[in-house]
Design a protein around this motif. Structure first.
Motif: not given
Ligand code: ATP
Ligand code: MG
Length: 241
Positions: A122-137
């Motif tokens: 999975f590749i998570g990309v930044t998006r204005p208005g949302f925090d990009l975090a994968a610590s829960h994954l």
């Protein structure tokens, strides 16, 4: 990259293009979701319209393609089914799944999320208005990537069309023209009625049916430079997928 793509916009395209370059991907496959047969929090445009807009938007990029797996399966789309189908079709390919920060935050609630992580990186990309975090994954299952920030959402595009504001430059030109031709997103008409038809199966034929038609004369659309009809209208809040 999976999405409702109702409509596809430049935020999707920039994210896909950036990830393709950074990860050296041979191809980015856009996978529009199927048509939900249950009413959810909003009515979704017909799958064929969303599929065709995605084809129009991606046609000029040789690395971009569009898959019908979710559209043809129909009903509610689960990412595990998308990945199963893509893997079956492309057994030798290594799969990546591109997703925005908003969707990434909900990923553990997806059906069979553990197996999703086995089938694709999975590749998570930044998006204005949302925090990009994968610590829960699960560790190593997700890469986080910063992409050029485009504060565009399909919800906002739909809402703009509904109140007569232009979507030029937010979505590709061909998508602006397709929205106009099909009468999508106009309040109380077009695709909303068509989607309701698909659910209930009764009522009069909508102006836009489940299949695109190509014989409707163009109606008036907001053009670049037009004055906004109602500058005091409220902004729409982002609605999660
Ligand atoms: P809606 O407002 O209807 O939810 P959307 O703009 O979020 O539409 P989707 O089709 O739901 O578009 O999104 C498909 C994928 O693209 C999701 O993973 C989403 O997080 C991501 N995405 C959408 N817009 C952007 C953007 N502007 N920048 C980065 N990623 C985005
Ligand atoms: Mg969304």
């Amino acid at each position: 990259m999976g999405g409702t793509f109702d409509p596809i916009h430049h935020g999707h395209l920039v994210a896909a293009s950036e990830v393709a370059v950074l990860f050296g991907l041979d191809e980015v496959v856009f996978v529009p979701t199927g048509q939900p047969w249950q009413k959810s929090h909003r009515e979704v445009s017909p799958a064929e319209d969303r599929y065709l807009m995605t084809v129009i938007a991606t046609a000029s990029n040789p690395r971009f393609s569009v898959s019908r797996v979710d559209v043809d399966r129909g009903g509610q789309t689960y990412t595990i089914d998308t990945l199963d189908d893509l893997q079956r079709q492309r057994p030798d390919d290594e799969l990546f799944f591109i997703t925005g920060a908003d969707a990434l935050s909900q990923i553990l609630s997806w059906r069979d999320s553990d197996r999703c992580f086995q089938l694709a990186h999975f590749i998570g990309v930044t998006r204005p208005g949302f925090d990009l975090a994968a610590s829960h994954l699960p560790e190593g299952s997700v890469s986080l990537v910063e992409v050029p920030a485009l504060a565009i959402s399909s919800s906002d595009c739909r809402e703009r069309v509904g109140r007569g504001m232009p979507v030029w430059y937010l979505v590709p030109d061909g998508v602006v023209q397709y929205i106009e031709k099909r009468g999508l997103y106009r309040s109380r008409g077009g695709a909303r009625t068509a989607a309701r038809e698909g659910v209930s199966g009764d009522g009069p034929a909508p102006p836009s049916g489940d299949r695109p038609t190509y014989d409707r004369p163009p109606a008036t659309v907001a053009q670049p430079g037009d004055q906004p009809p109602d500058p005091s209208s409220p902004h729409l809040q982002e609605v999660p997928r």
